[in-house]
Each structure stands twice: as structure tokens, then as C-alpha cells.
Write a protein that holds these residues in place. Structure first.
Motif, PDB file in Angstrom:
ATOM      1  N   LYS A   1     -59.375 -11.545  94.366  1.00 52.57           N
ATOM      2  CA  LYS A   1     -60.462 -12.362  94.330  1.00 52.57           C
ATOM      3  C   LYS A   1     -62.044 -11.744  93.887  1.00 52.57           C
ATOM      4  O   LYS A   1     -62.126 -10.689  94.547  1.00 52.57           O
TER       5      LYS A   1
ATOM      6  N   GLU B   1     -65.906 -11.963  93.253  1.00 45.21           N
ATOM      7  CA  GLU B   1     -67.191 -12.681  93.755  1.00 45.21           C
ATOM      8  C   GLU B   1     -68.185 -12.536  92.973  1.00 45.21           C
ATOM      9  O   GLU B   1     -68.566 -11.176  92.670  1.00 45.21           O
TER      10      GLU B   1
ATOM     11  N   ASP C   1     -63.737 -20.401  92.539  1.00 48.50           N
ATOM     12  CA  ASP C   1     -63.416 -20.884  93.708  1.00 48.50           C
ATOM     13  C   ASP C   1     -61.985 -21.094  93.741  1.00 48.50           C
ATOM     14  O   ASP C   1     -61.382 -21.430  94.710  1.00 48.50           O
TER      15      ASP C   1
END
Length: 355
Positions: A81, A83, A72
Motif C-alpha cells: 500500500k 499512501e 483505498d
């Protein structure tokens, strides 16, 4: 991987919230702890499927909660990023009836990793992205993160484990490990001279070896850190020292020909330059201890490899019987080289990081 194994893993993929397709998998053999597979849609890599070694990581729920919480925070224009793909039940991992724990993550396109480097740009980028990692996690509450391996870098614990293994191992192993055993006792005495009581506890990666950093295949820019299983509280010199040991040494960590083991000063300076490209966040005391981290971390990896050798190779994967001994001796050789360079390292980090 056999067709049967491939089909089993494809069936496993369908436990996650992804489109059902006839995916194919390629084994990635780089890691020493977990089993990892690249998931391809036709020929395009799209996911990473990975088992969690439940012998090493016994609190998988805590580990995966750490993982999810950290992600996060770990997103920025200069930080790619990753995930986690949740299961059909909305969990971060899937546990099979046999007790195996699997997770699925997105794949970073056009990325690569390096075990070693001779490229100052890679060294610079490694320093830069580790600094960025710490900045992004700076506001994350440490109390919300569990210790996935309690006392992971605790020198006293590793000393106790080593001594227990030494007391209980066959005499022939003691003879074959005599050189490493002698070095262990000598360095333990030196490391205990450093004081780390006055430095802040931070959220650390705790395993920042070079091949846990993804780089762009096209630009050599560092994209992000991977393998967040050991993300928990620690001291910054853990992450600094572990990265330096794999950035400035151009030989693999189980190198048998010790003349090939290096402490490359231009690579060290490039790494520190990369770290310094981030806004300042280290205290003066932390900067004082950075060189200690470069001695401590290879020694900790070395004493763990030696302990595992004395215990019969029960922790690390080994390709041959004496590989843990080769790892220990190689890591100890670099430990000595780092110890010899402490005055030089102190000069460089103070010049580049003190404001």
C-alpha cells in the motif's frame, strides 16, 4: 540539484503533514513527464515528492481524487500500500503561488524498478501484480473516476493528431521521418481491422510499462504499481499490451540498433503465467484481443513520439534533438515484431488463460 533548489524543496515539504526535519532530496530522472524526488531522513528514504505536469494533466484535482480513491482499494497481503500524505490543509496536493502542483507519497522500503529484464521471475511477477491490481479495483465504481487524459489510447485521436502535425511540420522533418511516416499509415490500416466493442470497460492503469512496477530488492516479488496519473477507464488489453512491450523487449524504447530489439518468448510465457496465477477475470473476447494490445500499445507510443517529433518536441522530455524519432522507430520495430507473433501469442494466452 543545487543547495538553493534543495532548500526550496525542503521548504515545500513542510506544507505537508509531516514532522519538520532537515530532509535531503535526490532527483529521480526516470520519468518522462513529472519531476520526482526521493526524500531522505538522514540517509533513509521515506517519501516521494513529485510535481504534477500541469501541461499534460490539466485537471489536477480530478487526477488526485482518482489517485486517492484508487489507493483505498489497492491494499492486500500481496499488494503493497502506498499512501498519499495530505497537506496541512487536508488536501491531496499543494499548489504553489506559481501554479506548480506537488504531492507527497510514502516510500516503499527495499523496493526497486526495472526498465527492462531478462529474468523470467520478474516477468512472471509483473503479470501477477497487474492481475492483482485489476482484481483489487474490480469493485471500484468506474463512474467515480474522471478521465485524466480523455481519449488517451484512442487510436483515431492519435491518427488525427499525427496527420495535423504532418500537415504543419517543416518539410525537412517530413524527409527525416519518411520511414516512420510510411510505417504509420501501413499499421493504422491493420489496427482498424480489430473489433473491441464487445469487451467490458475496466478501471485500468493505462501506463503499465515495467518501470511502473515496484519489486522487492531481496526477493524479486512484485510489490505494487506506481504512477497512477493515468488511472481511468479503459480496456484490459491496454494494460496487457503496454506491460508486454517492456517485459519481452530487452532493449530500451529508444534503442537505435534495432537488431537488439527482442520479442522474448520465454519472458512472454512467464508474464502470462503470472497473470494466470490470479483467479480468472477476463472474458473470452478480452482474451481474444490480448495479442492486439501487444501490437496497439507500442504503436500508440510510437505514433505519439513521432507526432511530438514533428511538433518540435513539446510533450516528452528529450535528451537530444532526434530522441523522439529514435523512440518512434524503435517502438515501430517492436510493433512489427509483435505483429509477426500474433498467432503465437493467441496460442499461448488461450492455453494459459482460457478455463
Amino acid at each position: 540539484m543545487s543547495a538553493m533548489e534543495n532548500n526550496d524543496h525542503v521548504a515545500l515539504l513542510h506544507k505537508f503533514s509531516i514532522e519538520k526535519k532537515p530532509y535531503s532530496l535526490q532527483s529521480i530522472s526516470q520519468g518522462l513527464i513529472n519531476d520526482t524526488f526521493l526524500v531522505l531522513d538522514v540517509s533513509r528514504p521515506i517519501f516521494i515528492l513529485q510535481s504534477v505536469n500541469t501541461t499534460v494533466f490539466q485537471n489536477v484535482a480530478g487526477l488526485m481524487n482518482n489517485f486517492g480513491k484508487a489507493l483505498d482499494y489497492l491494499a492486500d497481503a500481496d499488494y503493497a500500500k502506498i499512501e498519499l500524505v495530505k497537506t496541512l490543509d487536508g488536501d491531496y496536493y499543494y499548489e504553489t503561488s506559481a501554479g506548480e502542483c506537488w504531492r507527497l507519497m510514502t516510500y516503499i522500503d527495499h523496493s526497486t524498478a526495472y526498465n527492462t529484464t531478462t529474468n523470467p521471475i520478474i516477468a512472471y511477477e509483473a503479470g501477477r501484480v497487474i492481475g492483482k491490481f485489476h482484481q483489487l479495483l474490480h469493485t471500484a465504481p468506474i463512474k467515480d473516476f474522471e478521465e485524466t487524459i480523455p481519449n488517451f489510447h484512442n487510436l483515431q485521436l492519435r491518427e488525427d493528431q499525427f496527420k495535423t502535425a504532418l500537415d504543419n511540420c517543416p518539410s525537412e522533418l517530413k524527409v527525416s521521418a519518411e520511414k516512420a511516416i510510411d510505417f504509420t499509415f501501413g499499421i493504422l490500416a491493420k489496427l482498424k481491422e480489430w473489433d473491441q466493442e464487445e469487451i467490458p470497460v475496466r478501471l485500468c492503469h493505462n501506463d503499465t510499462k515495467l518501470n511502473n512496477i515496484l519489486f522487492s530488492k531481496h526477493t524479486d516479488k512484485a510489490l505494487c504499481l506506481i504512477d497512477l496519473d493515468t488511472l481511468m477507464k479503459g480496456y484490459f488489453h491496454y494494460d496487457f499490451g503496454d506491460a508486454v512491450r517492456t517485459v519481452v523487449n530487452t532493449a530500451p524504447e529508444d534503442e537505435k540498433e534495432h537488431h537488439k530489439i527482442t520479442f522474448d518468448k520465454p519472458l512472454f510465457e512467464a508474464f502470462v503465467d503470472g497473470l494466470s496465477s490470479n483467479p480468472a477475470f477476463l472474458t473470452a473476447k478480452e482474451i481474444d484481443l490480448l495479442s492486439m494490445g501487444v501490437v496497439l500499445m507500442p504503436f500508440l507510443h510510437g505514433i505519439r513520439a513521432l507526432t511530438d517529433y514533428l511538433n518540435g518536441n513539446i510533450y516528452y522530455k528529450v535528451a537530444y534533438e532526434n530522441q523522439n524519432m529514435d523512440r518512434a522507430l524503435s517502438l515501430y520495430n517492436f510493433t512489427q515484431k509483435a505483429l509477426d507473433q500474433v498467432p503465437y501469442m493467441n496460442e499461448v494466452v488461450k492455453e494459459k488463460l482460457m478455463n
